[in-house]
Design a protein around this motif. Structure first.
Motif, PDB file in Angstrom:
ATOM      1  N   ASP A 289       0.829  -1.226  -0.075  1.00  0.00           N
ATOM      2  CA  ASP A 289       0.026   0.036   0.001  1.00  0.00           C
ATOM      3  C   ASP A 289       0.945   1.101   0.209  1.00  0.00           C
ATOM      4  OD1 ASP A 289       1.032   0.101   2.521  1.00  0.00           O
ATOM      5  OD2 ASP A 289      -0.771  -0.294   3.575  1.00  0.00           O
ATOM      6  N   GLY A 290       2.246   1.047  -0.163  1.00  0.00           N
ATOM      7  CA  GLY A 290       2.970   2.194  -0.435  1.00  0.00           C
ATOM      8  C   GLY A 290       3.606   2.742   1.154  1.00  0.00           C
ATOM      9  N   SER A 291       3.447   1.885   2.225  1.00  0.00           N
ATOM     10  CA  SER A 291       3.982   2.181   3.396  1.00  0.00           C
ATOM     11  C   SER A 291       5.271   1.696   3.618  1.00  0.00           C
ATOM     12  CB  SER A 291       2.890   1.630   4.567  1.00  0.00           C
ATOM     13  OG  SER A 291       2.943   0.118   4.499  1.00  0.00           O
ATOM     14  N   VAL A 292       5.579   0.487   2.893  1.00  0.00           N
ATOM     15  CA  VAL A 292       6.918  -0.105   2.803  1.00  0.00           C
ATOM     16  C   VAL A 292       7.334   0.226   1.314  1.00  0.00           C
ATOM     17  CG1 VAL A 292       8.224  -2.039   3.132  1.00  0.00           C
ATOM     18  CG2 VAL A 292       6.316  -1.777   4.497  1.00  0.00           C
ATOM     19  N   ASN A 293       8.646   0.784   1.243  1.00  0.00           N
ATOM     20  CA  ASN A 293       9.058   1.156   0.078  1.00  0.00           C
ATOM     21  C   ASN A 293      10.542   1.232   0.047  1.00  0.00           C
ATOM     22  OD1 ASN A 293       9.945   3.990   0.823  1.00  0.00           O
ATOM     23  ND2 ASN A 293       7.708   4.105   0.996  1.00  0.00           N
ATOM     24  N   GLN A 294      11.317   1.638  -1.155  1.00  0.00           N
ATOM     25  CA  GLN A 294      12.760   1.558  -1.190  1.00  0.00           C
ATOM     26  C   GLN A 294      13.385   2.624  -0.264  1.00  0.00           C
ATOM     27  OE1 GLN A 294      10.549   1.724  -3.694  1.00  0.00           O
ATOM     28  NE2 GLN A 294      11.071   0.041  -5.221  1.00  0.00           N
ATOM     29  N   LEU A 295      12.777   3.561   0.467  1.00  0.00           N
ATOM     30  CA  LEU A 295      13.401   4.373   1.415  1.00  0.00           C
ATOM     31  C   LEU A 295      13.190   3.785   2.771  1.00  0.00           C
ATOM     32  CD1 LEU A 295      12.344   7.878  -0.145  1.00  0.00           C
ATOM     33  CD2 LEU A 295      14.265   6.860  -0.105  1.00  0.00           C
ATOM     34  N   THR A 296      12.057   2.880   2.953  1.00  0.00           N
ATOM     35  CA  THR A 296      12.021   2.497   4.343  1.00  0.00           C
ATOM     36  C   THR A 296      12.588   1.334   4.874  1.00  0.00           C
ATOM     37  OG1 THR A 296       9.942   1.280   3.930  1.00  0.00           O
ATOM     38  CG2 THR A 296       9.641   3.636   4.214  1.00  0.00           C
ATOM     39  N   VAL A 297      13.189   0.528   3.588  1.00  0.00           N
ATOM     40  CA  VAL A 297      13.712  -0.647   3.927  1.00  0.00           C
ATOM     41  C   VAL A 297      15.448  -0.586   3.799  1.00  0.00           C
ATOM     42  CG1 VAL A 297      11.768  -2.116   3.539  1.00  0.00           C
ATOM     43  CG2 VAL A 297      13.496  -1.487   1.712  1.00  0.00           C
ATOM     44  N   ASP A 298      16.211  -1.705   4.132  1.00  0.00           N
ATOM     45  CA  ASP A 298      17.614  -1.168   4.095  1.00  0.00           C
ATOM     46  C   ASP A 298      18.176  -1.659   2.958  1.00  0.00           C
ATOM     47  OD1 ASP A 298      17.274  -4.148   4.143  1.00  0.00           O
ATOM     48  OD2 ASP A 298      18.344  -4.386   6.116  1.00  0.00           O
ATOM     49  N   SER A 299      17.458  -1.819   1.724  1.00  0.00           N
ATOM     50  CA  SER A 299      18.159  -1.826   0.229  1.00  0.00           C
ATOM     51  C   SER A 299      17.024  -1.471  -0.737  1.00  0.00           C
ATOM     52  CB  SER A 299      18.605  -3.236   0.022  1.00  0.00           C
ATOM     53  OG  SER A 299      19.254  -3.375  -1.051  1.00  0.00           O
ATOM     54  N   SER A 300      17.449  -0.625  -1.670  1.00  0.00           N
ATOM     55  CA  SER A 300      16.467  -0.192  -2.544  1.00  0.00           C
ATOM     56  C   SER A 300      16.250  -1.246  -3.641  1.00  0.00           C
ATOM     57  CB  SER A 300      16.677   1.165  -3.081  1.00  0.00           C
ATOM     58  OG  SER A 300      18.201   1.087  -3.929  1.00  0.00           O
ATOM     59  N   LEU A 301      17.123  -2.304  -3.884  1.00  0.00           N
ATOM     60  CA  LEU A 301      17.012  -3.351  -4.793  1.00  0.00           C
ATOM     61  C   LEU A 301      15.800  -3.992  -4.855  1.00  0.00           C
ATOM     62  CD1 LEU A 301      18.843  -4.641  -6.775  1.00  0.00           C
ATOM     63  CD2 LEU A 301      19.061  -6.644  -5.161  1.00  0.00           C
ATOM     64  N   THR A 302      14.834  -3.906  -5.979  1.00  0.00           N
ATOM     65  CA  THR A 302      13.887  -4.554  -6.174  1.00  0.00           C
ATOM     66  C   THR A 302      13.639  -5.373  -7.338  1.00  0.00           C
ATOM     67  OG1 THR A 302      12.861  -2.291  -5.183  1.00  0.00           O
ATOM     68  CG2 THR A 302      11.312  -3.585  -6.612  1.00  0.00           C
ATOM     69  N   ASP A 303      13.207  -6.513  -7.362  1.00  0.00           N
ATOM     70  CA  ASP A 303      12.850  -7.446  -8.362  1.00  0.00           C
ATOM     71  C   ASP A 303      11.274  -7.570  -8.908  1.00  0.00           C
ATOM     72  OD1 ASP A 303      15.537  -7.976  -8.003  1.00  0.00           O
ATOM     73  OD2 ASP A 303      15.338 -10.186  -8.570  1.00  0.00           O
ATOM     74  N   ARG A 304      11.123  -6.599  -9.716  1.00  0.00           N
ATOM     75  CA  ARG A 304       9.527  -6.212  -9.933  1.00  0.00           C
ATOM     76  C   ARG A 304       9.083  -7.310 -11.177  1.00  0.00           C
ATOM     77  NH1 ARG A 304       7.379  -1.574  -9.123  1.00  0.00           N
ATOM     78  NH2 ARG A 304       7.918  -2.311  -6.960  1.00  0.00           N
ATOM     79  N   LEU A 305       7.828  -8.017 -10.917  1.00  0.00           N
ATOM     80  CA  LEU A 305       7.374  -8.634 -11.935  1.00  0.00           C
ATOM     81  C   LEU A 305       6.867  -7.553 -12.982  1.00  0.00           C
ATOM     82  CD1 LEU A 305       6.202 -11.209 -13.321  1.00  0.00           C
ATOM     83  CD2 LEU A 305       4.290 -11.119 -11.877  1.00  0.00           C
ATOM     84  N   THR A 306       7.122  -7.789 -14.164  1.00  0.00           N
ATOM     85  CA  THR A 306       6.960  -6.687 -15.245  1.00  0.00           C
ATOM     86  C   THR A 306       6.320  -7.380 -16.494  1.00  0.00           C
ATOM     87  OG1 THR A 306       8.727  -5.367 -14.436  1.00  0.00           O
ATOM     88  CG2 THR A 306       8.013  -4.797 -16.812  1.00  0.00           C
ATOM     89  N   ALA A 307       5.080  -6.435 -16.982  1.00  0.00           N
ATOM     90  CA  ALA A 307       4.635  -6.877 -18.372  1.00  0.00           C
ATOM     91  C   ALA A 307       5.529  -6.115 -19.559  1.00  0.00           C
ATOM     92  CB  ALA A 307       3.316  -6.461 -18.483  1.00  0.00           C
ATOM     93  N   TYR A 308       6.027  -6.946 -20.561  1.00  0.00           N
ATOM     94  CA  TYR A 308       6.931  -6.282 -21.570  1.00  0.00           C
ATOM     95  C   TYR A 308       6.090  -6.082 -22.820  1.00  0.00           C
ATOM     96  CZ  TYR A 308      10.675  -7.070 -18.446  1.00  0.00           C
ATOM     97  OH  TYR A 308      11.636  -6.712 -17.202  1.00  0.00           O
ATOM     98  N   THR A 309       6.536  -5.473 -23.681  1.00  0.00           N
ATOM     99  CA  THR A 309       5.906  -5.515 -25.100  1.00  0.00           C
ATOM    100  C   THR A 309       7.298  -5.139 -26.113  1.00  0.00           C
ATOM    101  OG1 THR A 309       3.833  -4.634 -24.566  1.00  0.00           O
ATOM    102  CG2 THR A 309       4.294  -4.716 -26.752  1.00  0.00           C
ATOM    103  N   TRP A 310       7.493  -6.088 -26.922  1.00  0.00           N
ATOM    104  CA  TRP A 310       8.579  -5.964 -27.952  1.00  0.00           C
ATOM    105  C   TRP A 310       7.942  -6.161 -29.446  1.00  0.00           C
ATOM    106  CZ3 TRP A 310      10.862 -10.794 -30.175  1.00  0.00           C
ATOM    107  CH2 TRP A 310      11.778 -10.403 -31.313  1.00  0.00           C
ATOM    108  N   ASN A 311       7.793  -5.248 -30.131  1.00  0.00           N
ATOM    109  CA  ASN A 311       7.463  -5.473 -31.857  1.00  0.00           C
ATOM    110  C   ASN A 311       6.105  -5.828 -31.653  1.00  0.00           C
ATOM    111  OD1 ASN A 311       7.907  -5.195 -34.371  1.00  0.00           O
ATOM    112  ND2 ASN A 311       8.499  -7.169 -34.656  1.00  0.00           N
ATOM    113  N   GLY A 312       5.227  -5.652 -30.691  1.00  0.00           N
ATOM    114  CA  GLY A 312       3.802  -6.031 -30.529  1.00  0.00           C
ATOM    115  C   GLY A 312       3.635  -7.315 -30.020  1.00  0.00           C
ATOM    116  N   VAL A 313       4.754  -7.979 -29.457  1.00  0.00           N
ATOM    117  CA  VAL A 313       4.690  -9.399 -28.779  1.00  0.00           C
ATOM    118  C   VAL A 313       4.608  -9.119 -27.307  1.00  0.00           C
ATOM    119  CG1 VAL A 313       5.741 -11.454 -28.572  1.00  0.00           C
ATOM    120  CG2 VAL A 313       5.864 -10.473 -30.839  1.00  0.00           C
ATOM    121  N   PRO A 314       3.828  -9.757 -26.537  1.00  0.00           N
ATOM    122  CA  PRO A 314       3.590  -9.644 -25.290  1.00  0.00           C
ATOM    123  C   PRO A 314       4.871 -10.382 -24.621  1.00  0.00           C
ATOM    124  CG  PRO A 314       1.758 -10.739 -25.814  1.00  0.00           C
ATOM    125  CD  PRO A 314       2.502 -10.250 -26.944  1.00  0.00           C
ATOM    126  N   GLY A 315       5.388 -10.055 -23.411  1.00  0.00           N
ATOM    127  CA  GLY A 315       6.154 -10.864 -22.669  1.00  0.00           C
ATOM    128  C   GLY A 315       6.030 -10.792 -21.202  1.00  0.00           C
TER     129      GLY A 315
END
Length: 336
Positions: A289-315
């Motif tokens: 909910d935003g209360s825990v974020n890269q400024l409130t924990v001891d590392s800003s490293l984040t591995d985010r599940l991400t939706a990609y699009t390349w040349n019209g192909v979803p990934g």
């Protein structure tokens, strides 16, 4: 698949290794359509410190659950610790990963099978304090079969994507870095992956990676440019342009707005390899909910599940990112 990389972790009792030597793996697991859940797991041996430790985190639509565990390496068989056990079924081709009941409410029994060749390089960086970093780094894309259980609800993960990362050597990353990206985009017939590190002036410290094809092809990455959008230190979206040795150019759009993947929950931020005695387990939950974020924990490293699009192909895949929290740094896009 090529099998010349020694896939098993260094065995307990191995002597003559540097004090800061480590041997680690990390796997991620997620559906092919970039919807939650996103699971990330890792484990490592630190022989000189007699430590074996690991983590398992799961990000759902509402929260991130973190599990960390550690023990003395000398009292293990080298095949896991705490609730985690693993087996190299066939080197560089298949692993079994099992997480037994634990406080996080997540369990799994999985087989990861390679769908591409692996890419293997060596990371060598001179840090700001002049201490060297030098380790082998392997990445490889695969798919899963097996079962994931969250709060008693069982899911078949057959066909889900998973990138694995193996690293072995000596690592001390200290100071001077501005932007870190470990980019893994899974498309139906290939995986686009690279590691990019820039200093606080925008200069390039490191670039390595490749396009890994299901038909066995491998095309090295030679250049990367980026235009990313951040909410303070949190990536929301952006575009990555990847150029390869064969002359290919990939322009990939990324939607990283899903939340989760804060790697502080996995012990990043300097906690890996620290002696904690036998059978140590930690667990907590981060609300998304935003209360825990890269400024409130001891590392800003984040591995985010991400939706990609390349040349019209979803990934889909994991976009690992970190901006320094130093006030001396301002993000600079390199793609216009």
């Amino acid at each position: 698949m090529a099998n010349d990389f020694h896939d098993d972790l260094v065995a307990p009792g191995t002597s003559g290794l540097p004090e800061r030597f480590f041997d680690r793996f990390m796997f991620n697991l997620h559906p092919a359509d970039a919807t939650a859940p996103s699971v990330i797991m890792g484990f490592g041996h630190y022989p000189a410190k007699d430590v074996a430790d690991g983590f398992a985190i799961v990000s759902t639509e509402k929260e991130q659950r973190n599990l960390r565990f550690s023990t003395e390496l000398s009292c293990t068989d080298g095949k896991g610790a705490g609730p985690l056990s693993f087996e190299v079924v066939e080197p560089n081709t298949a692993w079994r990963l099992k997480l037994d009941p634990n406080p996080s409410g997540m369990e799994y029994d999985l087989i990861w099978r390679a769908r591409t060749p692996y890419w293997l390089g060596e990371v060598a960086v001179t840090n700001a304090d002049a201490t060297p970093t030098k380790f082998e780094h392997l990445v490889q894309s695969g798919r899963y079969e097996g079962t994931l259980i969250i709060d008693g609800v069982r899911q078949d993960v057959g066909g889900w994507y998973g990138q694995r990362d193996r690293s072995r050597g000596v690592r001390t990353m200290s100071g001077g870095q501005g932007l870190h990206i470990w980019f893994q985009a899974q498309f139906p017939d290939r995986s686009v992956g690279f590691l990019l590190v820039e200093d606080r002036q925008g200069g390039r410290l490191l670039l390595e990676g490749a396009i890994l094809h299901e038909d066995g092809g491998l095309d090295d990455v030679v250049d990367v440019r980026h235009a990313l959008n951040f909410d303070t230190l949190d990536l929301t979206s952006g575009t990555i342009e990847v150029s390869t040795k064969s002359g290919m150019r990939y322009e990939i759009d990324a939607d990283a707005s899903g939340g989760g993947g804060l790697m502080a929950g996995a012990g990043y931020g300097g906690h890996h390899g620290r002696p904690r005695g036998r059978d140590h387990v930690e667990h907590e939950v981060y609300p998304l909910d935003g209360s825990v974020n890269q400024l409130t924990v001891d590392s800003s490293l984040t591995d985010r599940l991400t939706a990609y699009t390349w040349n019209g192909v979803p990934g889909t895949g994991i976009f690992e990112f970190a901006l320094t929290r130093s006030s001396s740094y301002t993000y600079r896009p390199t793609l216009t």
